[in-house]
Design an enzyme around this catalytic site. Structure first.
Site, PDB file in Angstrom:
ATOM      1  N   ASP A   9       0.873  -1.170   0.000  1.00 19.31           N
ATOM      2  CA  ASP A   9       0.000   0.000   0.000  1.00 19.31           C
ATOM      3  C   ASP A   9       0.913   1.223   0.000  1.00 19.31           C
ATOM      4  O   ASP A   9       2.139   1.094  -0.197  1.00 19.31           O
ATOM      5  CB  ASP A   9      -1.019  -0.034   1.161  1.00 19.31           C
ATOM      6  CG  ASP A   9      -0.354   0.146   2.525  1.00 19.31           C
ATOM      7  OD1 ASP A   9       0.891   0.226   2.596  1.00 19.31           O
ATOM      8  OD2 ASP A   9      -1.091   0.207   3.535  1.00 19.31           O
ATOM      9  N   CYS A  66       3.158  -3.294   3.931  1.00 20.54           N
ATOM     10  CA  CYS A  66       2.324  -2.161   4.341  1.00 20.54           C
ATOM     11  C   CYS A  66       3.057  -1.467   5.491  1.00 20.54           C
ATOM     12  O   CYS A  66       4.252  -1.707   5.689  1.00 20.54           O
ATOM     13  CB  CYS A  66       0.902  -2.597   4.692  1.00 20.54           C
ATOM     14  SG  CYS A  66       0.728  -3.689   6.109  1.00 20.54           S
ATOM     15  N   THR A  68       2.711  -1.714   8.831  1.00 17.24           N
ATOM     16  CA  THR A  68       3.071  -2.647   9.904  1.00 17.24           C
ATOM     17  C   THR A  68       3.333  -4.063   9.409  1.00 17.24           C
ATOM     18  O   THR A  68       3.925  -4.862  10.138  1.00 17.24           O
ATOM     19  CB  THR A  68       1.913  -2.746  10.914  1.00 17.24           C
ATOM     20  OG1 THR A  68       0.750  -3.200  10.203  1.00 17.24           O
ATOM     21  CG2 THR A  68       1.629  -1.406  11.575  1.00 17.24           C
ATOM     22  N   HIS A  99       9.621 -24.417   8.422  1.00 18.96           N
ATOM     23  CA  HIS A  99       8.569 -25.076   9.207  1.00 18.96           C
ATOM     24  C   HIS A  99       7.164 -24.865   8.666  1.00 18.96           C
ATOM     25  O   HIS A  99       6.305 -25.729   8.850  1.00 18.96           O
ATOM     26  CB  HIS A  99       8.596 -24.569  10.655  1.00 18.96           C
ATOM     27  CG  HIS A  99       9.807 -25.009  11.420  1.00 18.96           C
ATOM     28  ND1 HIS A  99       9.843 -25.055  12.795  1.00 18.96           N
ATOM     29  CD2 HIS A  99      11.035 -25.436  11.005  1.00 18.96           C
ATOM     30  CE1 HIS A  99      11.035 -25.480  13.201  1.00 18.96           C
ATOM     31  NE2 HIS A  99      11.784 -25.710  12.130  1.00 18.96           N
ATOM     32  N   HIS A 134       6.412 -31.181   9.643  1.00 14.22           N
ATOM     33  CA  HIS A 134       5.901 -29.836   9.358  1.00 14.22           C
ATOM     34  C   HIS A 134       4.799 -29.890   8.292  1.00 14.22           C
ATOM     35  O   HIS A 134       3.857 -29.108   8.339  1.00 14.22           O
ATOM     36  CB  HIS A 134       7.035 -28.921   8.911  1.00 14.22           C
ATOM     37  CG  HIS A 134       8.120 -28.801   9.944  1.00 14.22           C
ATOM     38  ND1 HIS A 134       7.883 -28.296  11.202  1.00 14.22           N
ATOM     39  CD2 HIS A 134       9.430 -29.151   9.908  1.00 14.22           C
ATOM     40  CE1 HIS A 134       9.008 -28.332  11.897  1.00 14.22           C
ATOM     41  NE2 HIS A 134       9.959 -28.845  11.136  1.00 14.22           N
TER      42      HIS A 134
HETATM   43  C1  RB5 Z   1      -1.785   2.594   6.564  1.00 14.66           C
HETATM   44  O1  RB5 Z   1      -1.852   3.770   7.287  1.00 14.66           O
HETATM   45  C2  RB5 Z   1      -1.652   1.397   7.503  1.00 14.66           C
HETATM   46  O2  RB5 Z   1      -2.815   1.243   8.245  1.00 14.66           O
HETATM   47  C3  RB5 Z   1      -1.349   0.144   6.716  1.00 14.66           C
HETATM   48  O3  RB5 Z   1      -0.208   0.349   5.965  1.00 14.66           O
HETATM   49  C4  RB5 Z   1      -1.065  -1.104   7.534  1.00 14.66           C
HETATM   50  O4  RB5 Z   1      -0.089  -0.893   8.479  1.00 14.66           O
HETATM   51  C5  RB5 Z   1      -2.223  -1.818   8.038  1.00 14.66           C
HETATM   52  O5  RB5 Z   1      -2.112  -2.876   8.681  1.00 14.66           O
END
Ligand code: RB5
Length: 147
Positions: A9, A66, A68, A99, A134
């Protein structure tokens, strides 16, 4: 060398570009499924694009980035046959291949620095699945008995 589908994203846009360049320089085939600009966008859209391609092309891998890595991993793991691993260190990136036979690596650009991310990507793509016990456990993902 691996066939790698990539997506992100807006929050993973920069790291995705860095990884794509690194992989191409190292001889991997990268199919970058976007987005094309760092405008705000919805990560499940790109998780779907990548997962559908990984499921179509046996033996291919996906890399999703993304902010996180969490949203991408949640979205990707809704597709049966996708085993998406959110990793933050090289130990996890290696072990999830050995695994879990993970076929999609999820990373968080706001969590993981570029050097660690490239190290994880290299390990993820070069480490084989160990099979054996596994495989039995992976088979239980879709046939889990109720306790
Ligand atoms: C975007 O702001 C953020 O929410 C997205 O990149 C991600 O971390 C969502 O899990």
């Amino acid at each position: 060398m691996a066939l790698v589908y990539m997506g992100s994203d807006h929050a993973g846009f920069g790291l995705r570009g860095l990884i794509a360049r690194h992989l191409r320089e190292n001889g991997h085939e990268v199919r970058d499924l976007g987005p094309d600009s760092p405008e705000s966008c919805d990560y499940p859209v790109f998780a779907r694009k990548v997962c559908e391609k990984v499921l179509e092309d046996a033996g291919s891998f996906g890399i999703l980035v993304c902010g996180t890595g969490v949203g991408m991993s949640m979205a990707a793991n809704r597709f049966p046959g996708i085993r998406a691993a959110l990793c933050a260190c090289e130990f996890q990136a290696r072990a999830t291949r050995q695994h879990n036979d993970a076929n999609v690596l999820c990373l968080g650009e706001r969590v993981t620095g570029p050097g660690v991310a490239l190290g994880m990507v290299d390990l993820f793509l070069s480490t084989p699945f160990e099979g054996g016990r596994h495989q039995r456990r992976i088979d239980l993902f879709d046939a889990a008995p109720r306790a």
